[in-house]
Design a protein around this motif. Structure first.
Motif, PDB file in Angstrom:
ATOM      1  N   ALA B 361       0.823  -1.196   0.000  1.00 44.18           N
ATOM      2  CA  ALA B 361       0.000   0.000   0.000  1.00 44.18           C
ATOM      3  C   ALA B 361       0.862   1.252   0.000  1.00 44.18           C
ATOM      4  N   GLU B 364       2.555   1.682  -3.417  1.00 39.22           N
ATOM      5  CA  GLU B 364       1.590   1.981  -4.477  1.00 39.22           C
ATOM      6  C   GLU B 364       1.006   3.377  -4.323  1.00 39.22           C
ATOM      7  N   GLU B 365       0.771   3.792  -3.095  1.00 36.58           N
ATOM      8  CA  GLU B 365       0.182   5.110  -2.864  1.00 36.58           C
ATOM      9  C   GLU B 365       1.250   6.204  -2.902  1.00 36.58           C
ATOM     10  N   LEU B 419       0.167   6.911   5.462  1.00 38.20           N
ATOM     11  CA  LEU B 419      -0.933   6.404   4.619  1.00 38.20           C
ATOM     12  C   LEU B 419      -2.295   6.876   5.129  1.00 38.20           C
ATOM     13  N   ARG B 423      -6.693   4.638   3.653  1.00 32.35           N
ATOM     14  CA  ARG B 423      -5.981   3.933   2.588  1.00 32.35           C
ATOM     15  C   ARG B 423      -5.526   2.543   3.043  1.00 32.35           C
ATOM     16  N   ILE B 424      -5.253   2.423   4.339  1.00 29.75           N
ATOM     17  CA  ILE B 424      -4.937   1.075   4.854  1.00 29.75           C
ATOM     18  C   ILE B 424      -6.138   0.153   4.650  1.00 29.75           C
ATOM     19  N   LYS B 426      -8.522   0.500   2.497  1.00 28.22           N
ATOM     20  CA  LYS B 426      -8.753   0.255   1.075  1.00 28.22           C
ATOM     21  C   LYS B 426      -7.847  -0.855   0.562  1.00 28.22           C
ATOM     22  N   TRP B 427      -6.558  -0.766   0.908  1.00 25.99           N
ATOM     23  CA  TRP B 427      -5.633  -1.779   0.402  1.00 25.99           C
ATOM     24  C   TRP B 427      -5.821  -3.123   1.091  1.00 25.99           C
TER      25      TRP B 427
END
Lengths: 439, 647
Positions: B361, B364-365, B419, B423-424, B426-427
């Motif tokens: 994550a 990628e982010e 993050l 977003r954690i 989401k991934w």
């Protein structure tokens, strides 16, 4: 005008017992009787084969003696013996001068009344009533023999009475003569056998020329029991309601729900006339067969299905499913017409009805042929016995009357009734062979 | 004639007789009309009712489908012919004493009780008395040899579900029992007495395995109870009812057996995995091992092994002899939760295993890059609150590859805050955690990746301020703690993503279902870095070696990540030696691993419940599994695949 003009008059044999009379019996009636007996045995075979003490299917290699004893122990075999005994008795009756028998009427009447009293005292209890008398190895049902005895008694009485029958008191006396054995039979209790005595007196009085309005009076008097029965039916229904309410109360509350309703059979009614609760159940069931289909109404519903499912052509000999798979009980005795209707269909049922009607019409014709009143009365009384049983039994089977134990002449299994039937046939024929004799 | 007779005849006799005749004709006419109504007008209806009266329909039970392993040589679940020994009193009439005595000698039934039972059934002499259910082959042979002396004794054959591997994979096979009354209303096609799958594939493939019952219509006597007999194949026939009256079969429709099915399971590996878990060492306790091992084909999502220990033997639910063992299994008090499959029906905090997803994550982010470093002094502060790294002396400046290899907590605390929780979440979802994997087995559990909304929902007792998400909770979440819980199957799916080029697989156990794989959603660069970190975690030649070194196998490209998930706060057992910590307070040991350069590539998870340390508790098991799979199982899979391709 000498009687010699009539060719048949030469054949008259006037002695009290003369077997030559057999040669001149009524062959029409004999043929109808023979046909009905054959139908009865065939139908009974179909009703009982394969069952306990029914005949097995014939397979050709049974030992002769053994199969003979099997036959004699089967329903059909025993019924055939009943018929044989009945026919021999009938032939004897044909040979005896009926006027001699009529003169013995009071004797028969009192004799059978005595037997009825014996039944009440020592009779064998079976099927919810005390109706049987064991004599040696034979079980007799004296209530059956009351029917011909009453015929001879009334014939004796009414032929003596002559035109005096038009007086009400002698009319009523005839009824009293009937009511006494009726009560004796009814308390056995065998309501249907008691009821079977009633049409005898009605038909014989009617033939003897009683006044119409006397019948009207009796009819009104007869309404009284009907009213009593109706009253009891209503109160029985009330009793059932009370019982339900009581049981509900017992289930619903822990508190004392009050005293239990008095059992219906312990309650008293006006005039002391009272039907048993099982009889009232039957009446209620007849009025509404769906009332309790699992139990009392079950028979009525299954009977309709049995008769109806025969349709036009029937299911075929020994193919009835309702009867052979024992959905309908008692199909070899009182309800045997249902088996006939199932297996032979509308065609078969109407054919047998036609045979029975022909028999009855021939019987009344014999009554009309007789030159002398007591013979007319004997013939009419015997026709009344057979007509009542046949018509009421079939009306029950097709669901027009409540189910009561009423056998069907010639078709139902049963020794005493078989003999009664053939005694009646013999009496009618005895009248026929001596129809031209005068007093 | 006229003159003489009239003198004595009754007056108007002929007229009166005509009245009587008329009455007869009238009554007979009424009867004929009534007969016509019943038999002709209503005849058809009554004929139907007569048919309904006597015809009864009985089900001819279908055989349940057979379950194979990866090929027909491995039968997992099948039906065996169980023979019940029965006796018909009528047929041994006069020999009851001898028959009972013989049976007592041959198979040890209580002769006196049998005699009593025969007496009880006097009224229905053709009813069958069951002498003994499911007799053994030996008993059957003994009875068969003496059959000349045993009139009226015969066997009824019925199919009995049989789980040939017993408790191995037992939870996956599931179990059966009789359908409940209220279920019958909801489920068409079932009758009373039918069995229905309650767990595992017996449940998820119920409709396929069940088949279709046939029917048998028989003509019965009133209130007749037909007595069923069977031939050697268990096909029922009825000839007599309980009173010995004939039963006529009118119509028969044969049943259709349930379809057989193939599983993706490798039963050797499954047995190996269960054995490893059972024997796994846990210092200072006599508790037998608990845990789960999942092995997936990383390309397809085939479940090669899904072990859960302790499990159960499904035979106890179908075998009458073993019914006593059912009770303890089905009560909620079963402390060891034998009915629950730990790989997908139970969730546990993932601990450091979560970091694999965090690394993906973060990269990628764009929160971190390859050479971005964080300094790890051994602890991490927000305000006055302090979080420790598992290595008290710290890792120093550390980048993503090393952070994975040495499982640096502080690196991931920083990454997590960078993050943010959304977003954690989401991934986590993208890689399979906190949502259903879609496995074709019943009662899968979703797992939890916490977020502010989840906190609001699950803590209604707190006031509005305390319900708000705190930064510290993001820190906790970054290393897979703080309410985060996942299933071993989910971490396996996550590992499959890392190995197969960033694609999400749907795990499946029914071979015919086929793979369902998403498009790649992780860049190659990210995967290369994560794989490098996880490889470094396992490989031994670098110094210092990674936390997963116990899983190293010479000559194989193995990726791995350890996890040590706290069950309680670390302070509780601070300073205790491993063997002194009470069993239920011990950390869970995790190891997720993947093998990249072998065929097929596999993703696996070893979860060792209360196994103390990922590196010492779980990693050695992973090594054994990988070794066993590529030396014993994989070559055979290739053979089987080739054999199936042959014409």
């Amino acid at each position: 005008m000498p009687p010699a003009r009539d060719r048949s008059a030469r054949n008259l044999h006037i002695g009290i017992l003369d077997f030559r009379n057999l040669l001149h019996m009524d062959w029409i009636l004999a043929a109808l009787t023979a046909m009905l007996i054959v139908v009865g045995l065939v139908n009974l075979y179909s009703a009982t084969f394969g069952s306990a003490s029914g005949l097995p299917r014939f397979d050709g290699n049974q030992d002769w003696l053994e199969s003979m004893s099997t036959f004699l122990n089967s329903w059909v075999g025993r019924q055939a013996l009943h018929f044989l005994g009945g026919v021999l008795l009938a032939l004897l009756v044909v040979s005896i001068d009926y006027k001699f028998l009529v003169s013995l009427g009071p004797f028969f009447y009192i004799l059978v009344m005595g037997l009825l009293a014996l039944v009440l005292a020592w009779g064998r209890i079976a099927g919810g009533g005390q109706r049987w008398l064991a004599v040696g190895f034979v079980n007799l049902q004296p209530s059956e023999f009351m029917k011909p005895a009453l015929v001879y008694m009334l014939a004796w009485y009414l032929s003596r009475l002559g035109p005096r029958i038009r007086k009400l008191r002698w009319f009523v006396l005839a009824f009293v003569m009937t009511l006494v054995p009726m009560v004796l039979v009814a308390v056995q209790p065998s309501l249907s056998a008691a009821l079977a005595l009633f049409p005898i007196v009605c038909v014989m009085l009617f033939v003897a020329g009683a006044r119409w309005w006397h019948f009207g009076v009796m009819g009104l008097a007869g309404l009284l029991p009907v009213a009593l029965v109706a009253m009891q039916v209503i109160s029985y229904q009330q009793y059932l309601g009370e019982l339900d309410a009581y049981e509900e109360a017992v289930q619903a509350s822990e508190a004392y729900p009050g005293p239990e309703p008095t059992p219906f059979d312990d309650r008293s009614f006006p005039l002391g006339v009272k039907l048993k609760s099982y009889q009232l159940e039957r009446v209620l069931t007849f009025l509404d067969p769906e009332r309790d289909p699992a139990d009392k109404g079950y028979q009525a519903i299954q009977m309709r299905i049995t008769v109806g499912s025969g349709q036009l052509g029937g299911k075929g000999f020994a193919q009835g499913t309702q009867t052979h798979l024992s959905f309908l009980p008692e199909y070899h005795t009182d309800l045997i017409f249902a088996l006939l209707a199932e297996e032979w269909g509308f065609t078969g049922a109407v054919t047998v009805l036609a045979l029975l009607l022909a028999f009855l019409l021939r019987g009344t014709a014999v009554a009309g042929m007789c030159a002398e009143p007591s013979g007319t009365l004997v013939a009419a009384g015997c026709v009344a016995v057979l007509a009542f049983h046949a018509l009421v039994n079939i009306a029950i089977t097709v669901g027009l009357l409540p189910i009561t134990g009423m056998p069907l002449p010639f078709l139902s299994y049963g020794g005493s009734f078989c003999i009664t039937t053939l005694l009646c046939v013999g009496s009618i024929m005895g009248v026929y062979v001596r129809r031209r004799q005068f007093v | 004639m006229t003159k003489n007779t009239e003198r004595v005849r009754f007056e108007g006799l002929n007229g009166r007789l005509s009245w009587i005749n008329g009455g007869f004709v009238l009554v007979v006419a009424v009867l004929v009309v009534r007969l016509a109504y019943l038999q002709i007008a209503m005849g058809e209806m009554y004929a139907d009712q007569a048919t309904g009266n006597r015809i009864r329909t009985y089900a001819v039970k279908s055989q349940r489908g057979i379950v194979y392993g990866r090929d027909r040589s491995v039968v997992l679940v099948s039906n065996r012919a169980a023979a019940d020994l029965c006796l018909v009193p009528k047929e041994c009439e006069g020999f009851e004493e001898e028959v009972c005595a013989h049976l007592e000698n041959l198979i040890g039934v209580d002769a006196a009780r049998l005699r009593a039972e025969i007496e009880e059934n006097r009224a229905k002499p053709y009813s069958q008395i069951i002498v003994r259910k499911d007799i053994t082959k030996t008993e059957l042979t003994r009875v068969g040899e003496m059959s000349f002396a045993l009139p009226g004794v015969f066997t009824i054959v019925r199919p009995q579900r049989e789980y040939l591997h017993g408790s191995t994979g037992g939870q996956l096979m599931g179990w059966l029992n009789e359908i409940g009354r209220e279920e019958l209303d909801r489920m068409p096609g079932y009758r009373r007495g039918d069995v229905i799958g309650r767990a595992g594939i017996e449940r998820s493939y119920e409709s396929r395995l069940k088949g279709k019952d046939g029917r048998m219509m028989v003509s019965l006597h009133n209130m007749g109870i037909p007595q069923v007999r069977t031939d050697a194949f268990g096909n029922p026939t009825m000839a007599l009812d309980h009173r010995g009256r004939a039963v006529i079969e009118e119509y028969r429709e044969d049943p259709r057996a349930g379809s057989s099915m193939f599983l993706t399971l490798d039963m050797d590996l499954q047995a190996k995995a269960e054995e490893l878990l059972e024997k796994a060492e846990n210092p200072g306790t006599s508790e037998p091992g608990r845990g789960a091992i999942v092995v997936l084909n990383a390309e397809t999502g085939e479940i090669l092994t899904m072990a859960s220990v302790p499990g159960y033997d499904p035979n106890v639910f179908v075998d009458g002899e073993k019914w006593r063992q059912r009770g303890s299994l089905l009560t909620n008090e079963d402390r060891r939760k034998r009915m629950r499959h730990r790989a997908y029906q139970e969730q546990f905090p993932p601990g450091s295993v979560f970091k694999v997803m965090m690394a993906v994550a973060g990269l990628e982010e764009g929160s971190v890059r390859e050479h971005n470093t964080y300094y790890c002094p051994g602890h991490f502060n927000i305000g006055s609150a302090r979080w420790a790294c598992w290595r008290k002396q710290g890792h120093g400046s550390i980048s993503v590859v090393d952070a994975l290899a040495f499982s640096c907590d502080v690196y991931f605390y920083n990454l997590g805050l960078e993050l943010g929780v959304d977003r954690i979440k989401k991934w986590g979802g993208l890689m399979g955690m906190g949502e259903l994997t879609g496995v074709d087995l019943p009662e899968e559990i979703t797992g939890i990746v916490p977020d502010p909304e989840w906190k609001e929902r699950t803590h209604p007792e707190l006031d509005a301020g305390s319900r708000r998400w705190q930064r510290g909770e993001t820190v906790n979440l970054s290393i897979g703690q703080g309410g985060c819980s996942v299933t071993p199957l989910q971490t396996s799916v996550m590992m499959a993503c890392v190995i197969n080029g960033g694609r999400r697989v749907r795990p499946y156990i029914n071979r015919d279902l086929g793979p369902e794989v998403s498009e790649p959603f992780i860049s190659e660069n990210t995967l290369a870095l994560v794989q490098a970190g996880m490889r470094k975690c396992v490989e031994k030649h670098d110094f210092p070696s990674g936390t997963g070194r116990n899983a190293y196998i010479e000559g194989m490209h193995i990726l791995g990540k350890t996890g040590t998930a706290q069950v309680v706060s670390r302070q509780v057992y601070e300073g205790m030696k491993d063997e002194e910590i009470p069993y239920v307070l011990r950390d869970h040991a995790w190891f997720v691993a993947g093998v990249v350069d072998q065929d097929p590539p596999i993703a696996l998870t070893v979860f060792f419940e209360h196994g103390l340390h990922g590196s010492s508790g779980a990693a050695p098991l992973a090594r054994e599994i990988i070794d066993y799979f590529y030396t014993e199982c994989a070559p055979r899979h290739v053979q089987v695949a080739r054999a199936e391709e042959l014409p």
